[in-house]
Write a protein that holds these residues in place. Sequence first.
Motif, PDB file in Angstrom:
ATOM      1  N   GLN A  96       0.669  -1.367   0.045  1.00 46.96           N
ATOM      2  CA  GLN A  96      -0.109   0.010  -0.054  1.00 46.96           C
ATOM      3  C   GLN A  96       0.987   1.142  -0.084  1.00 46.96           C
ATOM      4  OE1 GLN A  96      -2.840  -0.356   3.209  1.00 46.96           O
ATOM      5  NE2 GLN A  96      -4.375  -0.694   2.006  1.00 46.96           N
ATOM      6  N   ALA A  97       1.862   1.310   0.884  1.00 47.67           N
ATOM      7  CA  ALA A  97       2.814   2.344   1.086  1.00 47.67           C
ATOM      8  C   ALA A  97       3.396   2.526  -0.289  1.00 47.67           C
ATOM      9  CB  ALA A  97       3.858   2.268   1.858  1.00 47.67           C
ATOM     10  N   LEU A  98       4.019   1.547  -1.158  1.00 48.42           N
ATOM     11  CA  LEU A  98       4.619   1.790  -2.402  1.00 48.42           C
ATOM     12  C   LEU A  98       3.682   2.286  -3.491  1.00 48.42           C
ATOM     13  CD1 LEU A  98       6.765  -1.629  -2.362  1.00 48.42           C
ATOM     14  CD2 LEU A  98       7.461   0.847  -2.080  1.00 48.42           C
ATOM     15  N   GLU A  99       2.447   1.656  -3.285  1.00 50.29           N
ATOM     16  CA  GLU A  99       1.224   2.242  -4.104  1.00 50.29           C
ATOM     17  C   GLU A  99       1.199   3.745  -4.217  1.00 50.29           C
ATOM     18  OE1 GLU A  99      -2.064  -0.329  -3.805  1.00 50.29           O
ATOM     19  OE2 GLU A  99      -1.167  -1.914  -4.753  1.00 50.29           O
ATOM     20  N   GLN A 100       1.078   4.145  -2.956  1.00 46.89           N
ATOM     21  CA  GLN A 100       0.529   5.537  -2.765  1.00 46.89           C
ATOM     22  C   GLN A 100       2.044   6.264  -3.019  1.00 46.89           C
ATOM     23  OE1 GLN A 100       0.084   5.684   1.437  1.00 46.89           O
ATOM     24  NE2 GLN A 100      -1.859   5.190   1.297  1.00 46.89           N
ATOM     25  N   GLU A 101       3.091   5.919  -2.870  1.00 44.27           N
ATOM     26  CA  GLU A 101       4.275   6.517  -3.366  1.00 44.27           C
ATOM     27  C   GLU A 101       4.693   6.534  -4.732  1.00 44.27           C
ATOM     28  OE1 GLU A 101       9.397   6.350  -2.645  1.00 44.27           O
ATOM     29  OE2 GLU A 101       7.984   4.865  -1.703  1.00 44.27           O
ATOM     30  N   ASN A 102       4.074   5.505  -5.395  1.00 39.19           N
ATOM     31  CA  ASN A 102       4.145   5.370  -7.207  1.00 39.19           C
ATOM     32  C   ASN A 102       3.100   6.370  -7.657  1.00 39.19           C
ATOM     33  OD1 ASN A 102       4.910   4.281  -9.598  1.00 39.19           O
ATOM     34  ND2 ASN A 102       3.058   3.144  -9.577  1.00 39.19           N
ATOM     35  N   GLN A 103       1.840   6.295  -6.812  1.00 37.09           N
ATOM     36  CA  GLN A 103       0.691   7.337  -7.407  1.00 37.09           C
ATOM     37  C   GLN A 103       1.544   8.764  -7.113  1.00 37.09           C
ATOM     38  OE1 GLN A 103      -1.780   6.618  -8.978  1.00 37.09           O
ATOM     39  NE2 GLN A 103      -2.311   8.780  -9.378  1.00 37.09           N
ATOM     40  N   GLN A 104       1.774   9.309  -6.032  1.00 41.37           N
ATOM     41  CA  GLN A 104       2.401  10.348  -6.315  1.00 41.37           C
ATOM     42  C   GLN A 104       3.555  10.995  -6.797  1.00 41.37           C
ATOM     43  OE1 GLN A 104       3.380  11.089  -1.776  1.00 41.37           O
ATOM     44  NE2 GLN A 104       1.287  10.614  -1.035  1.00 41.37           N
ATOM     45  N   LEU A 105       4.576   9.790  -7.127  1.00 42.43           N
ATOM     46  CA  LEU A 105       5.419  10.224  -8.041  1.00 42.43           C
ATOM     47  C   LEU A 105       4.835  10.453  -9.621  1.00 42.43           C
ATOM     48  CD1 LEU A 105       8.306   7.654  -6.997  1.00 42.43           C
ATOM     49  CD2 LEU A 105       8.155  10.211  -6.779  1.00 42.43           C
ATOM     50  N   LYS A 106       3.691   9.591  -9.911  1.00 44.34           N
ATOM     51  CA  LYS A 106       3.339   9.782 -11.275  1.00 44.34           C
ATOM     52  C   LYS A 106       2.610  11.206 -11.515  1.00 44.34           C
ATOM     53  CE  LYS A 106       2.006   4.825 -12.153  1.00 44.34           C
ATOM     54  NZ  LYS A 106       0.865   3.845 -12.602  1.00 44.34           N
ATOM     55  N   GLU A 107       1.911  11.570 -10.074  1.00 48.21           N
ATOM     56  CA  GLU A 107       1.474  13.128 -10.272  1.00 48.21           C
ATOM     57  C   GLU A 107       2.379  13.793 -10.535  1.00 48.21           C
ATOM     58  OE1 GLU A 107      -0.622  12.751  -6.695  1.00 48.21           O
ATOM     59  OE2 GLU A 107      -2.675  11.966  -7.586  1.00 48.21           O
ATOM     60  N   ILE A 108       3.678  13.819  -9.864  1.00 52.09           N
ATOM     61  CA  ILE A 108       4.730  14.778 -10.073  1.00 52.09           C
ATOM     62  C   ILE A 108       5.195  14.846 -11.392  1.00 52.09           C
ATOM     63  CG2 ILE A 108       7.348  15.246  -9.458  1.00 52.09           C
ATOM     64  CD1 ILE A 108       5.089  15.922  -7.203  1.00 52.09           C
ATOM     65  N   VAL A 109       5.350  13.701 -12.151  1.00 53.67           N
ATOM     66  CA  VAL A 109       5.481  13.681 -13.468  1.00 53.67           C
ATOM     67  C   VAL A 109       4.561  14.305 -14.261  1.00 53.67           C
ATOM     68  CG1 VAL A 109       5.945  12.147 -15.602  1.00 53.67           C
ATOM     69  CG2 VAL A 109       7.020  11.397 -13.252  1.00 53.67           C
ATOM     70  N   LYS A 110       3.338  14.110 -14.148  1.00 55.92           N
ATOM     71  CA  LYS A 110       2.320  14.805 -14.835  1.00 55.92           C
ATOM     72  C   LYS A 110       2.510  16.402 -14.805  1.00 55.92           C
ATOM     73  CE  LYS A 110      -1.399  11.247 -14.692  1.00 55.92           C
ATOM     74  NZ  LYS A 110      -2.468  10.870 -13.996  1.00 55.92           N
ATOM     75  N   LEU A 111       2.701  16.690 -13.482  1.00 60.25           N
ATOM     76  CA  LEU A 111       3.082  18.223 -13.353  1.00 60.25           C
ATOM     77  C   LEU A 111       3.965  18.722 -14.103  1.00 60.25           C
ATOM     78  CD1 LEU A 111       2.211  18.686  -9.288  1.00 60.25           C
ATOM     79  CD2 LEU A 111       1.185  19.697 -11.146  1.00 60.25           C
ATOM     80  N   LYS A 112       5.054  17.932 -14.156  1.00 61.96           N
ATOM     81  CA  LYS A 112       6.263  18.501 -14.661  1.00 61.96           C
ATOM     82  C   LYS A 112       5.976  18.537 -16.385  1.00 61.96           C
ATOM     83  CE  LYS A 112       9.968  16.570 -12.167  1.00 61.96           C
ATOM     84  NZ  LYS A 112      11.253  15.507 -11.970  1.00 61.96           N
ATOM     85  N   SER A 113       4.994  17.772 -16.700  1.00 69.72           N
ATOM     86  CA  SER A 113       4.594  18.037 -18.328  1.00 69.72           C
ATOM     87  C   SER A 113       3.894  19.350 -18.435  1.00 69.72           C
ATOM     88  CB  SER A 113       4.080  16.606 -18.735  1.00 69.72           C
ATOM     89  OG  SER A 113       2.854  16.417 -18.188  1.00 69.72           O
ATOM     90  N   SER A 114       2.936  19.620 -17.353  1.00 67.56           N
ATOM     91  CA  SER A 114       1.957  20.612 -17.435  1.00 67.56           C
ATOM     92  C   SER A 114       2.574  22.011 -17.178  1.00 67.56           C
ATOM     93  CB  SER A 114       0.858  20.164 -16.762  1.00 67.56           C
ATOM     94  OG  SER A 114       0.925  20.122 -15.295  1.00 67.56           O
ATOM     95  N   MET A 115       3.432  21.796 -16.191  1.00 64.69           N
ATOM     96  CA  MET A 115       3.908  23.171 -15.650  1.00 64.69           C
ATOM     97  C   MET A 115       5.224  23.765 -16.424  1.00 64.69           C
ATOM     98  SD  MET A 115       3.357  22.856 -11.485  1.00 64.69           S
ATOM     99  CE  MET A 115       3.785  24.322 -11.245  1.00 64.69           C
ATOM    100  N   THR A 116       4.900  24.161 -17.492  1.00 65.72           N
ATOM    101  CA  THR A 116       5.748  24.282 -18.645  1.00 65.72           C
ATOM    102  C   THR A 116       7.211  25.553 -18.138  1.00 65.72           C
ATOM    103  OG1 THR A 116       4.733  25.565 -19.971  1.00 65.72           O
ATOM    104  CG2 THR A 116       5.011  23.004 -20.512  1.00 65.72           C
ATOM    105  N   ASP A 117       6.278  26.435 -17.176  1.00 65.43           N
ATOM    106  CA  ASP A 117       7.026  27.660 -16.975  1.00 65.43           C
ATOM    107  C   ASP A 117       8.005  27.287 -15.753  1.00 65.43           C
ATOM    108  OD1 ASP A 117       5.783  28.883 -19.084  1.00 65.43           O
ATOM    109  OD2 ASP A 117       4.023  29.495 -17.939  1.00 65.43           O
ATOM    110  N   TYR A 118       8.123  26.187 -15.337  1.00 60.99           N
ATOM    111  CA  TYR A 118       8.755  25.907 -13.898  1.00 60.99           C
ATOM    112  C   TYR A 118       9.729  24.856 -14.075  1.00 60.99           C
ATOM    113  CZ  TYR A 118       5.075  28.942 -11.860  1.00 60.99           C
ATOM    114  OH  TYR A 118       4.283  30.078 -11.377  1.00 60.99           O
ATOM    115  N   ASN A 119      10.867  24.833 -13.467  1.00 63.89           N
ATOM    116  CA  ASN A 119      11.686  23.779 -13.312  1.00 63.89           C
ATOM    117  C   ASN A 119      11.194  23.121 -11.823  1.00 63.89           C
ATOM    118  OD1 ASN A 119      13.347  23.832 -15.691  1.00 63.89           O
ATOM    119  ND2 ASN A 119      14.480  25.678 -14.725  1.00 63.89           N
ATOM    120  N   LEU A 120      10.843  21.795 -12.074  1.00 63.50           N
ATOM    121  CA  LEU A 120      10.331  21.172 -10.783  1.00 63.50           C
ATOM    122  C   LEU A 120      11.568  20.194 -10.160  1.00 63.50           C
ATOM    123  CD1 LEU A 120       6.778  20.003 -11.627  1.00 63.50           C
ATOM    124  CD2 LEU A 120       7.489  22.192 -10.574  1.00 63.50           C
TER     125      LEU A 120
END
Length: 281
Positions: A96-120
């Motif tokens: 469960q902990a790994l799934e939550q961490e994996n989900q949060q990391l996936k969301e960070i990756v999506k943010l990187k692709s959407s927040m083009t004006d920022y370096n994350l």
Amino acid sequence: MQKFFSNRKLVITVICLIIAFGLMTVSLTIRKRNTTPAPQKAGNDVFALVNRVIAYPVRGAQKVGENFNNFVDTYQENQHLKKNIDDLDETHARNQALEQENQQLKEIVKLKSSMTDYNLVSANVLTRSPSSWQNIVTISKGTASGVKNNQPVVAGNGLVGRVIEANYASSKVELISDNNDAANRFAIQVNGTDGKSVNGIVTGYNKQKNLIIMGQITSKNKINTGEIVTTSGLGGVTPKGLYVGKVVKVTKDDYGLASELLIKPAADMSNINDVAVAQLK
């Protein structure tokens, strides 16, 4: 003399044959009558009684031994099953902990692709004090990675806080869910039904429902649920346009005007493990 002894042997032999024949006749007669002599019966009863007296404790001891062995086997089996259950629970919790961490990391990756004006700059949450669970977290990146004070911190789909203290290898982040009256409030905005922006600030957080409260609304425009809430950029601390959440409830005053908004935040504020510091390019 020799003749005498010879006759004597013959007589003894005949007598033995007669006795043997008589015993055989008596035995056959007894079997036919299906009866047992009283002495023999008494002997058989005594033997049976002695055998029973001896056999009873022996059988009891055997039964106790069998029960003890069964108890030991059952105990060992139960211990083995408990260990297997504990192992399964531990594996389930870890998954469960790994799934939550994996989900949060996936969301960070999506943010990187959407927040083009920022370096994350990705970081992990190192500590979170129980006494200030909704206020401040310490993350694993600092000035060595270009982190500076007042830079926004994102997780999930959007904003969760901002840097308030940048050290060389770690930083402290003030969360948007901070209920402290002394906190530097986040300026946010939402579009009204007429398409114009309605400004306000984050005035509180409902921990039980994971909802951000928007107050000090400056416009009389009507606001619908489902509207997207972003940072307004007012005050010059947090950049404009960062996603904060969606309106789930509008509280109105006596005149029917919006007085407070309840906002579902971009992330679960009680479960933040991986974040990213947004740095303007």
